[in-house]
Scaffold this motif. Structure first.
Motif, mmCIF file in Angstrom:
data_model
loop_
_atom_site.group_PDB
_atom_site.id
_atom_site.type_symbol
_atom_site.label_atom_id
_atom_site.label_comp_id
_atom_site.label_asym_id
_atom_site.label_seq_id
_atom_site.Cartn_x
_atom_site.Cartn_y
_atom_site.Cartn_z
ATOM 1 N N TYR A 222 -57.947 -15.577 4.119
ATOM 2 C CA TYR A 222 -58.997 -16.546 3.796
ATOM 3 C C TYR A 222 -59.206 -17.500 4.967
ATOM 4 C CZ TYR A 222 -61.942 -19.897 1.511
ATOM 5 O OH TYR A 222 -63.010 -20.692 1.202
ATOM 6 N N GLY A 223 -60.455 -17.703 5.330
ATOM 7 C CA GLY A 223 -60.779 -18.630 6.399
ATOM 8 C C GLY A 223 -62.113 -18.289 7.010
ATOM 9 N N PRO A 224 -62.572 -19.087 7.979
ATOM 10 C CA PRO A 224 -63.877 -18.860 8.592
ATOM 11 C C PRO A 224 -63.885 -17.582 9.423
ATOM 12 C CG PRO A 224 -62.679 -20.554 9.796
ATOM 13 C CD PRO A 224 -61.866 -20.247 8.576
ATOM 14 N N SER A 225 -65.039 -16.930 9.448
ATOM 15 C CA SER A 225 -65.189 -15.720 10.251
ATOM 16 C C SER A 225 -65.166 -16.091 11.731
ATOM 17 C CB SER A 225 -66.506 -15.026 9.883
ATOM 18 O OG SER A 225 -66.640 -13.816 10.579
ATOM 19 N N TYR A 226 -64.208 -15.530 12.470
ATOM 20 C CA TYR A 226 -64.040 -15.801 13.897
ATOM 21 C C TYR A 226 -63.911 -14.467 14.632
ATOM 22 C CZ TYR A 226 -63.311 -20.870 14.617
ATOM 23 O OH TYR A 226 -63.492 -22.211 14.765
ATOM 24 N N ALA A 227 -64.382 -14.440 15.870
ATOM 25 C CA ALA A 227 -64.186 -13.288 16.735
ATOM 26 C C ALA A 227 -63.096 -13.618 17.742
ATOM 27 C CB ALA A 227 -65.492 -12.940 17.454
ATOM 28 N N LEU A 228 -62.009 -12.855 17.712
ATOM 29 C CA LEU A 228 -60.863 -13.086 18.593
ATOM 30 C C LEU A 228 -60.604 -11.845 19.439
ATOM 31 C CD1 LEU A 228 -58.300 -14.636 16.053
ATOM 32 C CD2 LEU A 228 -60.074 -15.834 17.349
ATOM 33 N N MET A 229 -60.259 -12.058 20.707
ATOM 34 C CA MET A 229 -59.884 -10.940 21.569
ATOM 35 C C MET A 229 -58.639 -11.298 22.349
ATOM 36 S SD MET A 229 -62.227 -8.607 24.059
ATOM 37 C CE MET A 229 -61.477 -7.260 24.995
ATOM 38 N N LYS A 230 -57.729 -10.343 22.472
ATOM 39 C CA LYS A 230 -56.477 -10.579 23.195
ATOM 40 C C LYS A 230 -56.780 -11.032 24.619
ATOM 41 C CE LYS A 230 -52.907 -9.699 20.488
ATOM 42 N NZ LYS A 230 -52.221 -8.410 20.449
ATOM 43 N N THR A 231 -56.087 -12.067 25.040
ATOM 44 C CA THR A 231 -56.375 -12.673 26.339
ATOM 45 C C THR A 231 -56.152 -11.695 27.487
ATOM 46 O OG1 THR A 231 -54.130 -13.566 26.407
ATOM 47 C CG2 THR A 231 -55.860 -15.007 25.552
ATOM 48 N N ASP A 232 -55.053 -10.940 27.450
ATOM 49 C CA ASP A 232 -54.769 -10.063 28.586
ATOM 50 C C ASP A 232 -55.783 -8.930 28.680
ATOM 51 O OD1 ASP A 232 -53.873 -8.769 26.327
ATOM 52 O OD2 ASP A 232 -51.921 -8.204 27.156
ATOM 53 N N ALA A 233 -56.246 -8.418 27.529
ATOM 54 C CA ALA A 233 -57.240 -7.335 27.549
ATOM 55 C C ALA A 233 -58.565 -7.813 28.131
ATOM 56 C CB ALA A 233 -57.436 -6.788 26.137
ATOM 57 N N LEU A 234 -59.008 -9.007 27.709
ATOM 58 C CA LEU A 234 -60.281 -9.512 28.227
ATOM 59 C C LEU A 234 -60.151 -9.914 29.694
ATOM 60 C CD1 LEU A 234 -63.212 -10.089 27.514
ATOM 61 C CD2 LEU A 234 -62.541 -12.438 26.945
ATOM 62 N N ASN A 235 -59.047 -10.544 30.062
ATOM 63 C CA ASN A 235 -58.847 -10.937 31.454
ATOM 64 C C ASN A 235 -58.860 -9.717 32.378
ATOM 65 O OD1 ASN A 235 -58.636 -13.665 30.879
ATOM 66 N ND2 ASN A 235 -56.394 -13.651 30.768
ATOM 67 N N GLU A 236 -58.204 -8.662 31.970
ATOM 68 C CA GLU A 236 -58.142 -7.455 32.791
ATOM 69 C C GLU A 236 -59.532 -6.837 32.959
ATOM 70 O OE1 GLU A 236 -56.063 -3.015 32.601
ATOM 71 O OE2 GLU A 236 -55.163 -4.700 31.502
ATOM 72 N N TRP A 237 -60.306 -6.803 31.864
ATOM 73 C CA TRP A 237 -61.650 -6.236 31.935
ATOM 74 C C TRP A 237 -62.560 -7.083 32.825
ATOM 75 C CZ3 TRP A 237 -66.411 -8.047 29.824
ATOM 76 C CH2 TRP A 237 -67.459 -7.114 29.861
ATOM 77 N N MET A 238 -62.463 -8.406 32.696
ATOM 78 C CA MET A 238 -63.308 -9.283 33.513
ATOM 79 C C MET A 238 -62.929 -9.171 34.988
ATOM 80 S SD MET A 238 -64.071 -12.741 31.239
ATOM 81 C CE MET A 238 -62.358 -13.309 31.194
ATOM 82 N N THR A 239 -61.641 -9.136 35.297
ATOM 83 C CA THR A 239 -61.199 -9.018 36.690
ATOM 84 C C THR A 239 -61.695 -7.721 37.307
ATOM 85 O OG1 THR A 239 -59.227 -10.362 36.263
ATOM 86 C CG2 THR A 239 -59.192 -8.938 38.197
ATOM 87 N N LYS A 240 -61.582 -6.650 36.550
ATOM 88 C CA LYS A 240 -62.012 -5.333 37.033
ATOM 89 C C LYS A 240 -63.491 -5.316 37.361
ATOM 90 C CE LYS A 240 -62.249 -0.497 35.547
ATOM 91 N NZ LYS A 240 -61.946 0.465 34.443
ATOM 92 N N ASN A 241 -64.304 -6.065 36.604
ATOM 93 C CA ASN A 241 -65.758 -6.032 36.753
ATOM 94 C C ASN A 241 -66.347 -7.275 37.422
ATOM 95 O OD1 ASN A 241 -66.731 -3.491 35.130
ATOM 96 N ND2 ASN A 241 -65.143 -4.433 33.853
ATOM 97 N N ASN A 242 -65.489 -8.129 37.995
ATOM 98 C CA ASN A 242 -65.929 -9.356 38.670
ATOM 99 C C ASN A 242 -66.780 -10.229 37.757
ATOM 100 O OD1 ASN A 242 -64.714 -8.794 41.254
ATOM 101 N ND2 ASN A 242 -66.334 -7.268 41.580
ATOM 102 N N LEU A 243 -66.241 -10.507 36.572
ATOM 103 C CA LEU A 243 -66.940 -11.278 35.559
ATOM 104 C C LEU A 243 -66.139 -12.527 35.196
ATOM 105 C CD1 LEU A 243 -67.909 -8.310 33.210
ATOM 106 C CD2 LEU A 243 -69.445 -9.504 34.784
ATOM 107 N N ARG A 244 -66.838 -13.547 34.653
ATOM 108 C CA ARG A 244 -66.169 -14.758 34.180
ATOM 109 C C ARG A 244 -66.789 -15.203 32.863
ATOM 110 N NH1 ARG A 244 -64.994 -19.237 38.735
ATOM 111 N NH2 ARG A 244 -63.763 -20.011 36.980
#
Length: 292
Positions: A222-244
């Motif tokens: 129970y709680g508000p609908s939130y979108a969460l993503m693991k920090t290491d997975a997103l960091n790795e994807w952004m680094t690979k693609n030169n994104l911030r």
């Protein structure tokens, strides 16, 4: 399977591990105390802390990519018919190319970000959730947005919204769900590029191998609908693609009374802010607009 989320009630009733903040308003019964809190620019959520979440000390951290919290002052006997405070905030995120980061941050740091359509999040109401995103009905779906597709023109560069929202009503033909459903899904591009998969009957969780890397925890708790993503997975994807990543925060505190036959508005403090990562930690600041 329980299905919860923001759609059940506009005002939230209790905090959760992914949204632990509560506005300190319930005990403010005197009008002068309410006004003092209304205009206080310091006593607000610390978004540098709220943009990451962890279920326990041993649990890996998640980035909050999207979320909404709204809280109305509880009606005690004393203020039942008097003024009450109403407070809320919304968290949005966009991801831009490294070369566009400073330009985009500079532009939106001056803007009001309280409009619910500040970020044009794709809303999916056709197709079965079990067929997302590989079915042909999603072929034209893209979370990448150009200048001409950005609804408000706030983000002056090509960017990706990392989240989609799935909407489905009870009584439709998607028999993989059994009641009204409104949850967040990872962007199609993230699913495809990271190789995410959703297990049968795990509507809120997306895995890479055995690891859950994206979740809407309101599906199971129970709680508000939130979108969460693991920090290491997103960091790795952004680094690979030169994104911030950039977070766009918008919210307000307002004080009003709405007694039967009369109403009075005492004011509103609107706040907006932009946050980003430095050394993998969210940093940023808020700016304000006072409406008396």
């Amino acid at each position: 399977m329980p299905l919860h989320g923001e759609y059940r009630t506009f005002h939230n009733e209790k905090t959760t591990w992914w949204q632990p903040y509560r506005f300190p308003i319930d005990q403010l019964e005197e009008l002068e105390d309410q006004k003092s809190y209304l205009w206080d620019r310091e006593n607000l959520p610390d978004f540098s802390q709220l943009l990451t979440a962890s279920k326990s000390a041993k649990n890996q951290e998640w980035y909050v990519l999207r979320g909404f919290w709204s809280q109305e002052q509880g009606n005690s006997k004393k203020n039942k018919k008097g003024p009450r405070l109403d407070c809320w905030f919304r968290i949005n995120s966009v991801i831009v190319n490294e070369s566009d980061f400073n330009k985009v941050k500079r532009k939106i740091s001056k803007e009001s970000l309280i409009d619910p359509h500040t970020v044009s999040i794709p809303k999916i109401s056709e197709g079965f959730i079990g067929e997302y995103p590989w079915h042909s009905v999603y072929d034209q779906l893209s979370n990448w947005q150009d200048l001409d597709t950005d609804f408000h023109g706030l983000i002056l560069a090509k960017h990706i919204v990392p989240v989609s929202e799935y909407l489905w009503e009870r009584g439709n033909f998607d028999h993989s769900i059994d009641e009204t459903l409104s949850i967040y899904l990872p962007a199609k591009e993230l699913v495809n590029e990271l190789g995410m998969e959703r297990m049968p009957n795990e509507f809120g969780n997306w895995r890479v191998g055995e690891d859950i890397v994206f979740t809407d925890p309101s599906v199971e708790e129970y709680g508000p609908s939130y979108a969460l993503m693991k920090t290491d997975a997103l960091n790795e994807w952004m680094t690979k693609n030169n994104l911030r990543i950039l977070w766009l925060i918008g919210g307000e505190k307002q004080l009003f009374s709405s007694d039967l036959g009369s109403s009075e508005f005492f004011g509103r403090l609107v706040y907006s802010g932009v946050y980003w990562l430095e050394d993998d930690l969210p940093v940023g600041n808020l700016h304000f607009r006072k409406e008396e």
